[in-house]
Design a protein around this motif. Structure first.
Motif, PDB file in Angstrom:
ATOM      1  N   SER A 115       2.164   7.965   6.676  1.00 45.84           N
ATOM      2  CA  SER A 115       1.842   6.593   6.268  1.00 45.84           C
ATOM      3  C   SER A 115       3.061   5.594   6.435  1.00 45.84           C
ATOM      4  O   SER A 115       2.966   4.462   6.918  1.00 45.84           O
ATOM      5  CB  SER A 115       1.642   6.439   4.880  1.00 45.84           C
ATOM      6  N   TYR A 145      -5.528   0.699   5.269  1.00 45.65           N
ATOM      7  CA  TYR A 145      -4.523  -0.462   5.609  1.00 45.65           C
ATOM      8  C   TYR A 145      -3.740  -0.001   6.888  1.00 45.65           C
ATOM      9  O   TYR A 145      -3.759  -0.931   7.723  1.00 45.65           O
ATOM     10  CB  TYR A 145      -3.559  -0.518   4.239  1.00 45.65           C
ATOM     11  N   TYR A 146      -3.231   1.336   6.905  1.00 47.08           N
ATOM     12  CA  TYR A 146      -2.442   1.417   8.137  1.00 47.08           C
ATOM     13  C   TYR A 146      -2.937   2.327   9.191  1.00 47.08           C
ATOM     14  O   TYR A 146      -2.603   2.059  10.144  1.00 47.08           O
ATOM     15  CB  TYR A 146      -1.003   2.319   7.553  1.00 47.08           C
ATOM     16  N   PRO A 180       0.869  -1.238  -0.067  1.00 49.00           N
ATOM     17  CA  PRO A 180       0.131   0.001  -0.053  1.00 49.00           C
ATOM     18  C   PRO A 180       0.634   1.188  -0.041  1.00 49.00           C
ATOM     19  O   PRO A 180       0.591   2.346  -0.778  1.00 49.00           O
ATOM     20  CB  PRO A 180      -0.851   0.032   1.277  1.00 49.00           C
ATOM     21  N   LEU A 181       2.015   1.211   0.672  1.00 46.37           N
ATOM     22  CA  LEU A 181       2.824   2.405   0.628  1.00 46.37           C
ATOM     23  C   LEU A 181       3.379   2.509  -0.537  1.00 46.37           C
ATOM     24  O   LEU A 181       3.692   3.779  -1.026  1.00 46.37           O
ATOM     25  CB  LEU A 181       3.957   2.418   1.808  1.00 46.37           C
ATOM     26  N   TYR A 230       3.162   2.565   9.041  1.00 45.27           N
ATOM     27  CA  TYR A 230       3.884   1.317   8.568  1.00 45.27           C
ATOM     28  C   TYR A 230       4.754   0.849   9.506  1.00 45.27           C
ATOM     29  O   TYR A 230       4.773  -0.498   9.780  1.00 45.27           O
ATOM     30  CB  TYR A 230       4.472   1.540   7.386  1.00 45.27           C
ATOM     31  N   VAL A 275      -3.500   3.440   1.559  1.00 49.46           N
ATOM     32  CA  VAL A 275      -2.620   3.599   2.739  1.00 49.46           C
ATOM     33  C   VAL A 275      -3.568   3.920   4.037  1.00 49.46           C
ATOM     34  O   VAL A 275      -3.221   3.591   5.218  1.00 49.46           O
ATOM     35  CB  VAL A 275      -1.707   4.708   2.888  1.00 49.46           C
ATOM     36  N   LEU A 309       0.956   4.149  -2.891  1.00 51.15           N
ATOM     37  CA  LEU A 309       0.956   5.584  -2.484  1.00 51.15           C
ATOM     38  C   LEU A 309       1.943   6.586  -3.396  1.00 51.15           C
ATOM     39  O   LEU A 309       1.907   7.358  -3.822  1.00 51.15           O
ATOM     40  CB  LEU A 309       0.993   5.920  -1.202  1.00 51.15           C
TER      41      LEU A 309
END
Length: 354
Positions: free
Chosen positions: A298, A163-164, A110-111, A302, A160, A114
């Motif tokens: 993010s 997810y995070y 996901p990062l 993470y 992001v 981004l």
């Protein structure tokens, strides 16, 4: 000794002669650029409110528009703001790639999305402002591409945040619908922006702005809802270093949205913001700051929330989000292609009438 001195003086003289010849060589290599023109000399759909001068003439060679990167005109700052943002994001990615295993750790994907979406939107925006003055058709083409970049960046923001940044209670509530809805809103944002640009010929400016702002605002509120909930619980969050950057990204985004919607500086100083001071330039700066804060926040999430998001997102979920990103990007490209076809038909009809 005198001979050595004379030889040294001779070499300096030759060097000075060569330096004096540099401007002539540059002129021969790149002939003088056409000057900018007033708003009355370009079609109305190229004009920006309260910006009276600094427009580049249409239908020049491609070389002119590429070289206009170094020319003073009313799009110069718009190009350079996102070009510099692209370089800053690229440098940040290179730095994080030394500590983050983007290839082997699915939780980092996901990062990575981004980063990719941020680089894409800043590059597409810089290209649109640099080359969009070529002709009416290319104006539509490059700005529709710009809107594709914005839409896929909205998806990158959503993934992001979900997810995070999401917490357990919100995850239970929206799991299974958050990312499909984010993909849908991204596509609607792309469609709204493209339609607003397409309606340059027929609708007032405020109607076009509504078409562009409303879908993007809905997408932003949905995509940022996990962050909004965390910020509302700031006082009970303890020592969370990412929250200040999440607050920064929200503040920068809202500021950028204001200057995108309202040409405040141009309205206060009409005719004086032809080169610098336009609201859209401020929008670019704030949006770039928003993106950099978002990336940093993010990354901190993470690193610092791994135990939480590892338990919330099962194996293979990151890969699904990567696939959905590709689908969203493809869908936005198809929307842009469809709208470009409609714009081309309008241009051809107008050409026949003339």
């Amino acid at each position: 000794m005198a001979t050595i001195v004379m030889e040294s003086i001779g070499r300096v003289f030759i060097s000075l002669q060569q330096i004096r010849g540099v401007p002539r060589m540059l002129t021969e290599a790149a002939p003088s650029m056409p000057g900018t023109v007033r708003d009355s000399e370009v079609p109305h759909y190229f004009r920006e409110r309260y910006v009276c001068n600094g427009y580049r003439p249409l239908n020049q060679k491609w070389r002119y528009y590429f070289l206009s990167l170094f020319q003073r005109h009313n799009e110069t700052i718009n190009v350079w703001t996102h070009l510099l943002a692209f370089l800053a994001i690229l440098v940040k990615f290179r730095q994080l790639a030394e500590t983050v295993d983007f290839a082997g750790d699915p939780h980092s994907w996901p990062l990575l999305i981004l980063f990719l979406s941020s680089l894409t939107y800043s590059a597409f925006s810089a290209v649109a402002h640099l080359l969009g003055g070529k002709s009416e058709l290319f104006h539509y083409f490059f700005f529709f591409l710009d809107y594709v970049g914005v839409a896929q960046y909205q998806y990158g923001s959503a993934v992001v945040h979900f997810y995070y940044a999401v917490d357990e209670s919100m995850h239970r509530l929206v799991n299974g619908i958050f990312m499909p809805a984010a993909a849908f809103f991204s596509c609607m944002s792309c469609l709204g922006c493209c339609y607003g640009k397409y309606c340059n010929h027929s609708l007032p400016t405020w109607v076009r702005k509504v078409c562009q702002v409303v879908p993007s605002a809905v997408a932003y509120m949905w995509d940022s809802s996990p962050v909004a909930k965390r910020l509302m619980l700031w006082s009970t969050s303890g020592d969370d270093p990412s929250l200040i950057y999440h607050f920064g990204q929200v503040a920068f985004f809202l500021s950028s949205a204001f200057f995108f919607s309202f040409p405040l500086l141009e309205r206060c100083f009409p005719g004086r913001c032809n080169f610098v001071g336009q609201g859209h330039q401020v929008f670019h700066v704030f949006l770039s700051c928003c993106t950099l804060c978002q990336i940093h926040a993010s990354h901190l999430d993470y690193v610092g929330r791994r135990e939480l998001y590892s338990s919330l997102h099962g194996g293979g979920e990151a890969a699904v989000f990567v696939g959905l990103y590709a689908v969203t990007l493809a869908a936005c490209m198809l929307i842009a292609a469809f709208m470009l076809r409609k714009a081309r038909c309008v241009i051809e009809v107008e050409a026949k009438i003339k």
